[in-house]
Enzyme design. Sequence first.
Site, PDB file in Angstrom:
ATOM      1  CG  ASN A  23     -29.276 -31.436 -42.849  1.00  0.00           C
ATOM      2  OD1 ASN A  23     -29.502 -30.258 -43.149  1.00  0.00           O
ATOM      3  ND2 ASN A  23     -30.158 -32.405 -43.023  1.00  0.00           N
ATOM      4  NE  ARG A  92     -36.805 -26.393 -36.950  1.00  0.00           N
ATOM      5  CZ  ARG A  92     -37.515 -26.623 -35.875  1.00  0.00           C
ATOM      6  NH1 ARG A  92     -38.582 -25.932 -35.629  1.00  0.00           N
ATOM      7  NH2 ARG A  92     -37.149 -27.553 -35.017  1.00  0.00           N
ATOM      8  N   PRO A 122     -41.871 -27.960 -33.670  1.00  0.00           N
ATOM      9  CG  PRO A 122     -42.731 -29.676 -32.345  1.00  0.00           C
ATOM     10  CD  PRO A 122     -42.636 -29.211 -33.763  1.00  0.00           C
ATOM     11  CB  ILE A 123     -37.784 -25.492 -30.487  1.00  0.00           C
ATOM     12  CG1 ILE A 123     -38.588 -24.344 -29.859  1.00  0.00           C
ATOM     13  CG2 ILE A 123     -37.513 -25.224 -31.952  1.00  0.00           C
ATOM     14  CD1 ILE A 123     -37.767 -23.069 -29.699  1.00  0.00           C
ATOM     15  CG  ASP A 124     -41.299 -30.125 -27.624  1.00  0.00           C
ATOM     16  OD1 ASP A 124     -40.999 -30.011 -28.824  1.00  0.00           O
ATOM     17  OD2 ASP A 124     -41.763 -31.170 -27.138  1.00  0.00           O
ATOM     18  CG  LEU A 125     -38.110 -32.968 -28.135  1.00  0.00           C
ATOM     19  CD1 LEU A 125     -37.902 -33.967 -29.253  1.00  0.00           C
ATOM     20  CD2 LEU A 125     -38.430 -33.692 -26.827  1.00  0.00           C
ATOM     21  NE  ARG A 398     -33.799 -23.631 -46.421  1.00  0.00           N
ATOM     22  CZ  ARG A 398     -34.418 -24.743 -46.034  1.00  0.00           C
ATOM     23  NH1 ARG A 398     -35.562 -25.094 -46.547  1.00  0.00           N
ATOM     24  NH2 ARG A 398     -33.878 -25.506 -45.089  1.00  0.00           N
TER      25      ARG A 398
END
Length: 424
Positions: A23, A92, A122-125, A398
């Site tokens: 990450n 992702r 979601p990816i709204d932010l 992964r």
Amino acid sequence: MSVLHICGGRPLEGELTVQGAKNSVLPILAACLLAGGPVELFNCPQLSDVAAALDILRHLGCAVRQRGHAIVVDPSGAEGSTISEAQMHAMRSSIIFLGPLLARTGQAHLTYPGGCELGARPIDLHLSAIRALGCQVEEGAGGIHCRGRPVGGEICLTIPSVGATENAMLCAVGGRGTTVITNAAREPEIVDLQRFLNTLGARVRGAGSGTVLIEGGRPLTGGSYTIMGDRIVAATLLSAAAAAGGHVVLRGVDWRHLAAVLGVLHQAGCGIRSGEDRIELEREPSRPLQAAGEVRTAPYPGFPTDAQAPVMAALCASQGSTWFEENMFDSRYRHVAELRSMGADINVRGRLALVRGVDRLRGAQVAAADLRGGGALAVAAVGARGESILSGLHHVDRGYECLEGMLRELGADVHRETGVQSAP
Ligand code: UD1
């Protein structure tokens, strides 16, 4: 397909240096698009997600070389601004390229990264952060099209999203003007990204505090950087040692990044000693684990959602009951059915899971449905009686660089069999 054969019941013993953090390396690879020259990264884990990120960089025009755990990215020829649907779906985290791509080329064309095994993501932010930096975002069936040169702005995140914080930082660093991100994620990987950007000459402050300040528009150079150690891989290995018993020493990870996990393992009866670049866990195999009360996942510095499954796997064989509360993602109990097939007693209701400890798990054929769920099944298997066969390794690979190698180094009986026929 490949499977892991894991014969449980051997105590884990030994010392191991933990791989670099997935990450952390992924946003740092995306950040290379902003560099003014070649960037050399050390301690990069060899993972399929890293390969997917390198594929995107090459596709955008970067020259990329990988040798062992070192990666060199030269972004000087990067002129592309489109990421294909296949690349967006491969991982992702591909959405993390949006901010730096837009800052570099003034446009970015991509598709939704799609749902994933953890439920809707979601990816709204991410998109509202990009808009707050003065760029246009058009969403439609054909994908997401962003245009404009980022200028400074104020971004207030309604949720301290790790990815949205990173995207906003990367877009703002490459734009002009000052940006303030409030309610920013405080994860250690955000601090690592800040350190990396500042190594290249950026001026970013506040990472880790919840408010990040970025003075954009400074010309960035190339440089070299070493990726921090992976706290979630460390949490998985510590959970494995808790499950099997024994005495392990992990290096390469800052124990402070794992304080919440170490607290739970200590409560479960493990002896924990931590020092500079060293985490030690000990459990006498003849003394069973104890229940750990309540474990609630939360943004950092709370208990990490990524460690929920491995720690749950360890606590399946314990004395007493432990409550888990998953507060970050909708579908994060997919390991439970597999743990049950190993003899675990777990009851799930919504975001709550009640683990009633049993004496011992037994080996079984189990399949990973997601990355950390796969890590959890390996944890359960090293503590179980008999052999387990773990499939679904494409999820595991992964994020864990040769999980079987790490467990073997600590004395577990594990090997990978390739070319196995999958069940019809
Ligand atoms: C990152 C980590 C992942 C970890 C997660 C939470 C990487 C590559 N992955 O994922 O391993 O499990 O943090 O610690 O670093 N959300 C929205 N809208 C958005 C973005 C997020 O509603 O635009 C929600 C998510 O659905 C989730 C919560 O915010 O419920 C936190 O997600 P986020 O921190 O963004 O996770 P990721 O960055 O995707």
